[in-house]
Design a protein around this motif. Structure first.
Motif, mmCIF file in Angstrom:
data_model
loop_
_atom_site.group_PDB
_atom_site.id
_atom_site.type_symbol
_atom_site.label_atom_id
_atom_site.label_comp_id
_atom_site.label_asym_id
_atom_site.label_seq_id
_atom_site.Cartn_x
_atom_site.Cartn_y
_atom_site.Cartn_z
ATOM 1 N N VAL A 182 31.689 52.678 37.353
ATOM 2 C CA VAL A 182 30.729 51.795 36.671
ATOM 3 C C VAL A 182 30.945 51.769 35.055
ATOM 4 O O VAL A 182 31.357 52.820 34.610
ATOM 5 N N LEU A 183 31.261 50.797 34.616
ATOM 6 C CA LEU A 183 31.737 50.381 33.091
ATOM 7 C C LEU A 183 30.590 49.559 32.448
ATOM 8 O O LEU A 183 29.993 48.783 32.841
ATOM 9 N N LEU A 184 30.267 50.147 31.304
ATOM 10 C CA LEU A 184 29.477 49.433 30.490
ATOM 11 C C LEU A 184 30.050 48.933 29.487
ATOM 12 O O LEU A 184 30.724 49.517 28.494
ATOM 13 N N HIS A 231 39.664 55.648 34.501
ATOM 14 C CA HIS A 231 39.745 54.836 35.494
ATOM 15 C C HIS A 231 40.125 53.522 35.238
ATOM 16 O O HIS A 231 40.185 53.035 33.905
ATOM 17 N N TRP A 232 41.207 52.771 36.208
ATOM 18 C CA TRP A 232 41.586 51.513 35.985
ATOM 19 C C TRP A 232 40.680 50.480 35.609
ATOM 20 O O TRP A 232 40.974 49.502 34.805
ATOM 21 N N ASN A 233 39.393 50.670 35.950
ATOM 22 C CA ASN A 233 38.414 49.662 35.400
ATOM 23 C C ASN A 233 38.102 49.812 33.751
ATOM 24 O O ASN A 233 37.923 48.783 33.079
ATOM 25 N N TYR A 234 38.235 51.241 33.391
ATOM 26 C CA TYR A 234 38.021 51.466 31.751
ATOM 27 C C TYR A 234 39.491 50.764 31.286
ATOM 28 O O TYR A 234 39.565 50.265 29.975
ATOM 29 N N VAL A 235 40.391 51.121 31.775
ATOM 30 C CA VAL A 235 41.945 50.780 31.312
ATOM 31 C C VAL A 235 41.831 49.116 31.073
ATOM 32 O O VAL A 235 42.463 48.912 29.928
#
Ligand SMILES: [Zn+2]
Ligand SMILES: [Zn+2]
Ligand SMILES: [Zn+2]
Ligand SMILES: [Zn+2]
Lengths: 451, 451
Positions: free
Chosen positions: B407-409, B366-370
């Motif tokens: 959700v990103l940790l 996901h773009w959040n992780y990228v």
């Protein structure tokens, strides 16, 4: 030959003085703890306390009479009104049903005051005392009889030298109506088994699934000890159990005991055997293995996601003739280590044998038992039950081993006296008839032929 | 496109202000507990306490920018100097090696102050903030986040309405040197299993061998749950575990992790698997079952000849995709009852499912992780590890379920920070580089294309 007239006079004296005897017991019950100083010291909670004295007494030393040693204890279990007693535990009351209620009434002040009343009754009735009596009353019985064993071995060839037999009144009838003589007790071997893995408790989320868990090992290991129906699985442990003989089996047929009494004692119907005989045999003359608990695991209410690092499981085996504690320890240790090795765990095990006590059995055909049996017939008009017990009364074995004389357990109270519970009681009739029983027993002893 | 020059200016500002940031963290650490009043009440030890407030804040509301929600918590674990700290836990110190030592430095005051520093740095450097930021900082995380889930669902369509993705900085790098992004957590199902026999605890001497013992049943039953090498034996429980794909397996090959780190964490070498990859897979992506303890048995040091009447065993299963807590509860309850029936015991069993939490997994593409991955490369000059965790962080699932957003940790601290231990620390470099990482991440988010 027993002098029947003398005994009848004795009984009458006992009956006439029974209210004095009850008063005497009341005074004894009113002493919650003995405060004198004597036989050594004891560390409790870091405080060095003097041990209460062991009272030794000799009544008569006629070389033509037998010498009987009677043992009892004057210390009692703790008791507080707040524990749930219906009356103040150290103010003995008598209920309308004739129950003398108070801490120690039955365990063991009734019996020890009973012996003293028995002596006095002979004096009042002007009857010759039939034996030489030695008394040994201790004050540490409820705390492991500390100091007693040492004293007994030290005095075996001195104070206890002329003892012909021992009589201990510190247990109970099997039921409520029929007296018994007790001739056997199980022994015990107790164990701690520690399984160690991680150096500290871990979080089960982070480490669960990646390390060998001591709890898993312990559950696998202990599940190999005993079946849900009580069969011990430790290799070799049952090999030394004495076979049941016909004569012995016969004893069980007349015992006053019913499963309904068991149900009310355990407050459930989860007994393994559906008949009285097997139930009593497995209580008294077969071994058993009980798992007591785990130290080091989570034991509080609620929930905690802990992965315990080091857990210590505790169990014990009740021993019967001819099991030997040392041999059992060897078998248990080998079995646990063999079974643990099969688990393929990287954790480590250590097995610790705590205390071991041999089983005890006396010959119920010895004159000491014959005399007691005849005395029961005189007072209660029936033959006593011949019983054993599942637990241990260590002093029994101590006397037998140190003096090498027959030991008789001659209870005064009933099976429902509630020795260590609230509302402990001794029935007035058990107390008064018990004093007569003690007298009749000593007269029967005097007229018995030695084997 | 990210404005590289703006970011370089931002980094310089952060570096220039780093001593101020450390002072700010020192002030935060010095507040052991927040004392304000707000979002409801909580009963503790019979006292009704007000819950500490959940702080919600909005920074920017430009409809042309993405909106990122950041979560953190300002409450901390209890800490006392007497616990063994080398310095006062609420007076943060900096060691010569540059470790900021104090309770909460890493969990979770460093990250929440870090977000605020990040905003201030943009202001000081006069750089446009790249996203709309929403903050949600709570004060009950260490006590089950009471009140949070309710607030999130209530505000999902209001305060949280425009959120495009969530970033939580409340976990740690896998090791000491390489940053990571965390995309999965295990869930949990917790159980209490009660086996009841006699109505009260019994003496093992008197009743051992004649009644079905709840402890024996419990040991037999729990030995059927899991093998000493961690394999769960409950029928059907492993069926829903997602198969390991090649792509997923590939992730494990580059992780910064060695068995020696495991050995030092568990303080032993009792790991089940002899390689890093299986170890981490069994920590993160396979279920596990842990036995926690027994309530109602003897758990103190020493020895007691008790035959426990009613014992409650406690265990939990860590869940992974695609295990469903409700389905697992059904399987566990059926299995326990079937296995108990096989024991042939007259005791009774009851199984209680305590709490259940689903496993959580996010799409790491996901773009959040990228964006986060690119930010790590900017600050640390390496690709981050893609990690999961064995435990659960319940708020993660709460946000994902309520908002239905990625959700990103994104952890700030290192694997050895000792979040709940004595001498908790946050390395100054992790703190300062972490502030830059937060900034770079937000800039990368702004320039990412939505999927
Ligand atoms: Zn006693
Ligand atoms: Zn007692
Ligand atoms: Zn925490
Ligand atoms: Zn935290």
């Amino acid at each position: 030959m027993v002098n029947d007239t003398a005994l009848e006079t004795l009984y009458k004296t006992v009956d006439q003085n029974q209210d004095d005897y009850v008063e005497r017991l009341r005074e004894a019950v009113a002493i919650p703890r003995y405060e004198a100083r004597d036989i050594g010291c004891h560390d409790m909670d870091g405080v060095n306390l003097q041990l209460p004295p062991i009272i030794l007494g000799t009544y008569g030393n006629d070389p033509n009479k037998k010498t009987i040693l009677v043992y009892g204890h004057y210390d009692v279990q703790p008791a507080l009104l707040e524990d749930g007693w219906d009356s103040k535990p150290f103010d003995m009351i008598e209920t309308p049903k004739g129950q003398l209620v108070g801490r120690g009434a039955s365990d063991d002040k009734g019996p020890i005051i009973g012996w003293l009343n028995c002596i006095e009754a002979h004096q009042n009735a002007d009857i010759e005392f039939p034996v030489n009596l030695k008394i040994c009353f201790e004050g540490m019985e409820e705390n492991g009889s500390e100091g007693l064993e040492e004293l007994i071995s030290k005095e075996a060839d001195k104070y206890f030298k002329d003892v012909d037999a021992v009589c201990i009144s510190d247990n109970y009838w099997l039921g409520m109506t029929k007296p018994c003589l007790t001739y056997g007790l199980r022994g015990i071997c107790a164990y701690k088994v520690t399984i160690s893995g991680p150096g500290k408790d871990l979080h089960s989320g982070v480490f669960g699934g990646t390390v060998h868990e001591p709890m898993t090992d312990l559950f696998h290991l202990f599940s190999k000890l005993v079946t849900p129906s009580g069969e011990i699985l430790v290799t070799g442990v049952n090999d030394d159990v004495a076979p049941l003989t016909d004569a012995e089996n016969q004893i069980y047929k007349s015992l006053e005991f019913s499963l309904s009494e068991l149900h009310s004692a355990i407050e459930s119907k989860t007994n393994i055997f559906d008949n009285e005989i097997e139930t009593l045999q497995h209580r008294w003359r077969y071994p058993s293995l009980t798992l007591h608990g785990i130290e080091g695991a989570f034991s509080s209410p609620g929930f905690k996601t802990v992965l315990p690092a080091k857990v210590t499981g505790k169990f014990s085996i009740r021993l019967v003739p001819n099991m030997d504690p040392n041999r059992i320890n060897e078998l248990v240790e080998k079995y646990l280590k063999d079974e643990f090795a099969k688990l393929g765990s990287k954790n480590t095990i250590s097995v610790e044998c705590l205390h071991g006590a041999k089983p005890w059995i006396a010959n119920p055909n010895h004159w000491n038992y014959v005399a007691a049996s005849k005395a029961v017939e005189r007072i209660f008009k029936c033959k006593p039950d011949l019983t054993r017990e599942g637990g241990s009364i260590p002093v029994t074995l101590t006397f037998q081993d140190a003096l090498n004389k027959n030991v008789l357990l001659l209870p005064m109270g009933r099976g429902d006296d509630g020795a260590h519970s609230i509302n402990e009681k001794l029935d007035r009739s058990n107390y008064i008839q018990g004093i007569k029983l003690f007298g009749a027993y000593l007269h029967e002893v005097a007229s018995c032929k030695d084997e």
